[in-house]
Enzyme design. Structure first.
Site, PDB file in Angstrom:
ATOM      1  N   LYS A  13       0.856  -1.180   0.000  1.00  0.00           N
ATOM      2  CA  LYS A  13       0.000   0.000   0.000  1.00  0.00           C
ATOM      3  C   LYS A  13       0.893   1.230   0.000  1.00  0.00           C
ATOM      4  O   LYS A  13       1.631   1.467   0.957  1.00  0.00           O
ATOM      5  CB  LYS A  13      -0.921   0.005   1.225  1.00  0.00           C
ATOM      6  CG  LYS A  13      -2.039  -1.017   1.156  1.00  0.00           C
ATOM      7  CD  LYS A  13      -3.058  -0.826   2.270  1.00  0.00           C
ATOM      8  CE  LYS A  13      -4.205  -1.822   2.125  1.00  0.00           C
ATOM      9  NZ  LYS A  13      -5.241  -1.640   3.162  1.00  0.00           N
TER      10      LYS A  13
ATOM     11  N   GLU B 163      -6.749   5.347   2.373  1.00  0.00           N
ATOM     12  CA  GLU B 163      -6.085   4.313   3.160  1.00  0.00           C
ATOM     13  C   GLU B 163      -4.652   4.753   3.406  1.00  0.00           C
ATOM     14  O   GLU B 163      -3.978   5.255   2.507  1.00  0.00           O
ATOM     15  CB  GLU B 163      -6.122   2.973   2.426  1.00  0.00           C
ATOM     16  CG  GLU B 163      -7.524   2.405   2.281  1.00  0.00           C
ATOM     17  CD  GLU B 163      -7.513   1.005   1.686  1.00  0.00           C
ATOM     18  OE1 GLU B 163      -6.444   0.376   1.687  1.00  0.00           O
ATOM     19  OE2 GLU B 163      -8.562   0.561   1.213  1.00  0.00           O
TER      20      GLU B 163
ATOM     21  N   ALA C 101       2.508  -5.958   3.609  1.00  0.00           N
ATOM     22  CA  ALA C 101       1.871  -6.928   4.494  1.00  0.00           C
ATOM     23  C   ALA C 101       2.068  -8.326   3.940  1.00  0.00           C
ATOM     24  O   ALA C 101       1.751  -8.600   2.776  1.00  0.00           O
ATOM     25  CB  ALA C 101       0.376  -6.624   4.639  1.00  0.00           C
ATOM     26  N   ALA C 102       2.608  -9.212   4.755  1.00  0.00           N
ATOM     27  CA  ALA C 102       2.878 -10.577   4.319  1.00  0.00           C
ATOM     28  C   ALA C 102       1.593 -11.280   3.914  1.00  0.00           C
ATOM     29  O   ALA C 102       0.556 -11.145   4.577  1.00  0.00           O
ATOM     30  CB  ALA C 102       3.571 -11.354   5.435  1.00  0.00           C
TER      31      ALA C 102
ATOM     32  N   LEU D  51      -1.069 -14.265   3.401  1.00  0.00           N
ATOM     33  CA  LEU D  51      -1.482 -15.503   4.039  1.00  0.00           C
ATOM     34  C   LEU D  51      -1.375 -16.631   3.029  1.00  0.00           C
ATOM     35  O   LEU D  51      -1.200 -16.384   1.830  1.00  0.00           O
ATOM     36  CB  LEU D  51      -2.912 -15.365   4.549  1.00  0.00           C
ATOM     37  CG  LEU D  51      -3.122 -14.364   5.688  1.00  0.00           C
ATOM     38  CD1 LEU D  51      -4.604 -14.214   6.014  1.00  0.00           C
ATOM     39  CD2 LEU D  51      -2.345 -14.780   6.926  1.00  0.00           C
TER      40      LEU D  51
ATOM     41  N   ASP E 173     -14.028   1.083   9.333  1.00  0.00           N
ATOM     42  CA  ASP E 173     -14.216   0.386   8.052  1.00  0.00           C
ATOM     43  C   ASP E 173     -14.127  -1.130   8.196  1.00  0.00           C
ATOM     44  O   ASP E 173     -13.574  -1.798   7.339  1.00  0.00           O
ATOM     45  CB  ASP E 173     -13.157   0.882   7.059  1.00  0.00           C
ATOM     46  CG  ASP E 173     -13.434   0.419   5.642  1.00  0.00           C
ATOM     47  OD1 ASP E 173     -14.611   0.383   5.243  1.00  0.00           O
ATOM     48  OD2 ASP E 173     -12.472   0.079   4.931  1.00  0.00           O
TER      49      ASP E 173
ATOM     50  N   GLU F 215     -12.420 -12.469   8.277  1.00  0.00           N
ATOM     51  CA  GLU F 215     -12.175 -13.801   7.720  1.00  0.00           C
ATOM     52  C   GLU F 215     -11.698 -14.770   8.798  1.00  0.00           C
ATOM     53  O   GLU F 215     -11.133 -14.355   9.825  1.00  0.00           O
ATOM     54  CB  GLU F 215     -11.126 -13.733   6.596  1.00  0.00           C
ATOM     55  CG  GLU F 215     -11.580 -12.948   5.370  1.00  0.00           C
ATOM     56  CD  GLU F 215     -10.557 -12.985   4.252  1.00  0.00           C
ATOM     57  OE1 GLU F 215      -9.604 -13.797   4.336  1.00  0.00           O
ATOM     58  OE2 GLU F 215     -10.713 -12.221   3.289  1.00  0.00           O
TER      59      GLU F 215
ATOM     60  N   ASP G 282      -6.805  -5.652   6.546  1.00  0.00           N
ATOM     61  CA  ASP G 282      -7.200  -4.373   5.948  1.00  0.00           C
ATOM     62  C   ASP G 282      -7.461  -3.313   7.018  1.00  0.00           C
ATOM     63  O   ASP G 282      -8.605  -2.986   7.342  1.00  0.00           O
ATOM     64  CB  ASP G 282      -8.439  -4.557   5.068  1.00  0.00           C
ATOM     65  CG  ASP G 282      -8.617  -3.406   4.088  1.00  0.00           C
ATOM     66  OD1 ASP G 282      -7.735  -2.527   4.033  1.00  0.00           O
ATOM     67  OD2 ASP G 282      -9.647  -3.376   3.384  1.00  0.00           O
TER      68      ASP G 282
END
Length: 560
Positions: free
Chosen positions: A256, A277, A360-361, A363, A429, A434, A449
Site C-alpha cells: 500500500k 487508506e 503486508a505478508a 497468508l 471500516d 475472515e 485491511d
C-alpha cells in the site's frame, strides 16, 4: 498536357517525401536511444539506463507492449530540457541534496543502516536494558501457554518426506539449475530450511497467526524490506490501489503506497468509506495487535521502493504500466486502476522515483488453505443518509447472540476484541472479517485491511464501541491486558512508540495519535466498568484463563 504531367510528378514527390518522413520518425527513437546510451547511465537514483520499452514480449507476439505511439510520446517527453529523465536534471541531484529517505535506502543497500537491519523480535527486546516492551512481554499475561495442538489444530501438517519447491526453499544444498530447468539436490530438505514466509504459514494454528516469541516473524519482516522484488501486479477489487509484490524467495506481500503525510488528518466532512487508506496505519495496526497479544494481523513492514526499478520495470501488468508518467515537478508518478482515487489527479508520485509504503505478508494461498469471509454484524450502512440496524436498535446484540456462530463458542468475544482494536485505531471500516475454514467456528478472527485507522487523533469515534456497550461481554485475558496497558509502567502509547521505532520508516505515528490511544483505552475501560456495575462482573467478563490471573471483580480506570 505538360502541366498535368508536372503536377503528377509533384504529387508523387510529395508522397515520397511524406513516406520518408514517416520512416524517419519510426527510426528516430531507436537512433536516439543508441546515441544517448552513454549519458543515460547517469540517471540517478536507479543508476542504470531505464528503458520504458524494455519489456519482454510473449512468444509469438509481434512487438509486445507498449505500442509505438505510447513509446514515442514518453520518449519525446523524456527528452524535454526540464524532463525528469534528462541527464541534465538528474545530475543536479547531488549526494548532499538527497533526502533522508534516499540516504536511508542507500545505507540499506550497503548494509550500514543499523535500524533497518536490527532485530525487532521479542527476544531482542528482552535483551534491551530498560525496555518497557521487553518487560511487557515477560509479564505472566504474555507467557500463558496454548492448549496442546492436535493435527486438526494446525493449518498444515508438515511431512518431512514431502519436498517443497526447491526454488522456494533457498537451501544451499540445492546446487543450481540444470539445463532442463530442474534443481539438483545434494541432501534432504528440512522445514527449518524453508524460506521464512513458508515457515510463517506452517506455524499458523487454531489459536494464533504466529506465536509470541517466534523468531521467524522478525526474519520475515527483514525479508519484506530487503528481498529483491521480481514482479508486481495490481490487486483486483477494493476501492483504492494496492499492489501484489513477489520477491526473489517466491514470497508475496501486499503493498500500500503512501498517500498522505503523518500529520494529515481526515477532514471532518469526509465519510469513512471515502477516506484514504494510510500505509502507516497498516504498520501501526500490526504493532498494536501484537502489543494487545491478539496476534491476528499478518506481519507488516515499511519499505521505500524505487518506482522505476522495483515497480515499472518488473511489472507485466499492462494496465499498471500504462499509468506511469512524469509530473511537472519532474517526479515519476503512476495511478493504476481502482474504484476510487485512481486518476491523474490522485496519482502517486515519488521523490523523484522513491515512494514509501507498507508491505503486508501474504497468508497461505486459498488453494492450500481456504478462508471463509463473514459479514460483520455491526457493519456500517456505507450510505450517506441511511443508518444500519444496530445504530437504531439498542437491543440489537440480543438478536446477534441468538444467531450462529455468535450463539456459542468464542466468536462473539472475538468480535469484542476486534471492536476494541478498531476503536483504539479509530477504524470505522470493518465491514467483513475472515477465518480459516479448516478450523470451523472455533478459531480466531483475522484482522485484515487496517488502512483506514489512525485518520483522526483529535476525535474519538464512540460509535465504534457500540458492540461492546450493547453486548457488555469481554474475555478475561483481554480485560486484564487492557488494565495492564493503562498503568503508567506499561502505558500503551510508550509501548507503541518503542515498538514502532523498529520499523525502517520510523516515526510511523506522530505523538497526537499515540496520546489518543491512551485516551481511548481509558474510554474502553470506562465502558466495561459501566457494564460491570450494571450486570455484574461474572456476567460481563468471560473467564478464558481457567484458574490463572487475578479476579479483581472491579475495573480500575486511571485518571490523568
Amino acid at each position: 498536357m505538360i502541366l498535368f504531367r508536372k503536377f503528377r510528378v509533384l504529387v508523387l514527390m510529395v508522397f515520397l517525401i511524406a513516406c520518408s518522413m514517416h520512416i524517419m520518425i519510426d527510426l528516430l527513437p531507436k537512433l536516439e536511444r543508441r546515441g544517448t546510451s552513454a549519458c543515460l547511465c547517469s540517471h540517478a537514483p536507479s543508476e542504470e539506463p531505464q528503458n520504458w520499452a524494455k519489456h519482454r514480449a510473449k512468444p509469438g507476439s509481434e512487438s509486445g507492449w507498449p505500442n509505438k505511439h505510447t513509446l514515442r510520446i514518453l520518449q519525446d517527453f523524456s527528452n524535454e530540457p526540464n524532463s525528469n529523465l534528462s541527464s541534465h536534471s538528474r545530475e543536479k541531484i547531488t549526494v548532499g541534496e538527497k533526502s533522508e529517505t534516499l540516504k536511508r535506502i542507500e545505507r540499506l543497500k550497503t548494509g550500514d543502516d543499523k535500524r533497518a537491519t536490527r532485530d525487532s523480535s521479542f527476544r531482542k527486546h528482552a535483551a534491551v536494558k530498560g525496555s518497557k516492551l521487553s518487560a511487557l512481554f515477560q509479564h505472566p499475561l504474555y507467557l500463558r501457554p496454548l492448549p496442546p495442538l492436535a493435527d486438526e489444530d494446525t493449518l498444515f501438517n508438515v511431512n518431512t518426506d514431502i519436498r517443497f519447491d526447491p526454488k522456494a526453499a533457498e537451501n544451499p544444498e540445492w546446487q543450481g539449475e540444470e539445463k532442463d530447468g530442474d534443481y539438483a539436490t545434494t541432501g534432504k530438505i528440512s522445514p527449518d530450511s524453508y524460506p521464512n514466509w513458508l515457515r510463517f504459514h506452517i506455524g499458523i494454528n487454531r489459536y494464533e497467526l504466529y506465536s509470541r516469541h517466534n523468531p521467524v516473524i522478525d526474519a520475515m519482516l527483514k525479508d519484506l524490506i530487503s528481498q529483491q522484488i521480481t514482479s508486481v501486479a495490481m490487486k483486483s477489487g477494493g476501492t483504492q490501489l494496492k499492489l501484489i509484490m513477489t520477491f526473489q524467495n517466491y514470497g508475496q506481500a501486499l503493498f500500500k503506497p503512501m498517500k498522505q503525510t503523518r500529520e494529515q488528518e481526515t477532514p471532518p466532512d469526509f465519510f469513512y468509506f471515502s477516506d484514504f487508506e494510510r500505509h502507516n496505519a497498516e504498520i501501526a495496526a500490526y504493532h498494536l495487535d501484537r502489543i494487545l497479544d491478539f496476534r491476528r494481523v499478518p506481519p507488516v513492514a515499511g519499505r521505500v521502493v524505487n518506482m522505476t526499478k522495483e515497480i515499472r520495470d518488473v511489472t507485466r501488468d499492462k494496465k499498471l504500466w500504462r499509468t506511469f508518467f512524469i509530473s511537472p515537478a519532474n517526479n515519476i508518478c503512476f495511478y493504476g486502476e481502482c474504484s476510487y482515487y485512481c486518476s491523474t489527479e490522485h496519482a502517486l508520485c515519488g521523490k523523484p522515483d522513491q515512494i514509501e509504503g507498507s508491505l503486508a505478508a501474504f497468508l497461505p494461498d486459498l488453494a492450500l488453505a481456504k478462508r471463509r469471509t463473514w459479514r460483520n454484524p455491526w457493519r456500517r450502512s456505507y450510505h450517506k443518509r441511511k443508518k444500519a440496524e444496530w445504530e437504531v436498535d439498542p437491543d440489537y446484540c440480543e438478536e446477534v447472540k441468538q444467531t450462529p456462530p455468535y450463539d456459542s463458542g468464542t466468536r462473539l468475544l472475538d468480535i469484542m476484541d476486534m471492536t476494541i482494536f478498531d476503536f483504539l485505531m479509530g477504524n470505522m471500516d470493518r465491514h467483513h472479517y475472515e477465518t480459516f475454514e479448516k478450523f470451523g467456528n472455533e478459531t480466531f478472527i483475522i484482522h485484515l485491511d487496517n488502512g483506514r485507522g489512525f485518520g483522526k487523533h483529535s476525535h474519538d469515534e464512540l460509535s465504534i464501541l457500540v458492540p461492546l456497550s450493547q453486548c457488555c461481554r469481554v474475555k478475561k485475558s483481554t480485560h486484564l491486558r487492557l488494565q495492564l496497558l493503562a498503568k503508567e509502567e506499561y502505558r500503551l502509547s510508550v509501548l507503541m512508540e518503542e515498538s514502532l521505532q523498529t520499523d525502517t520508516l520510523s516515526p510511523i505515528l506522530i505523538k497526537p495519535h499515540l496520546d489518543a490511544m491512551d485516551r481511548r483505552l481509558r474510554l474502553v475501560l470506562q465502558v466495561l466498568a459501566d457494564c460491570i456495575e450494571k450486570e455484574g462482573y461474572t456476567n460481563v467478563v468471560e473467564d478464558d484463563m481457567g484458574t490463572e490471573g487475578t479476579d479483581t471483580g472491579t475495573v480500575s480506570v486511571p485518571q490523568r
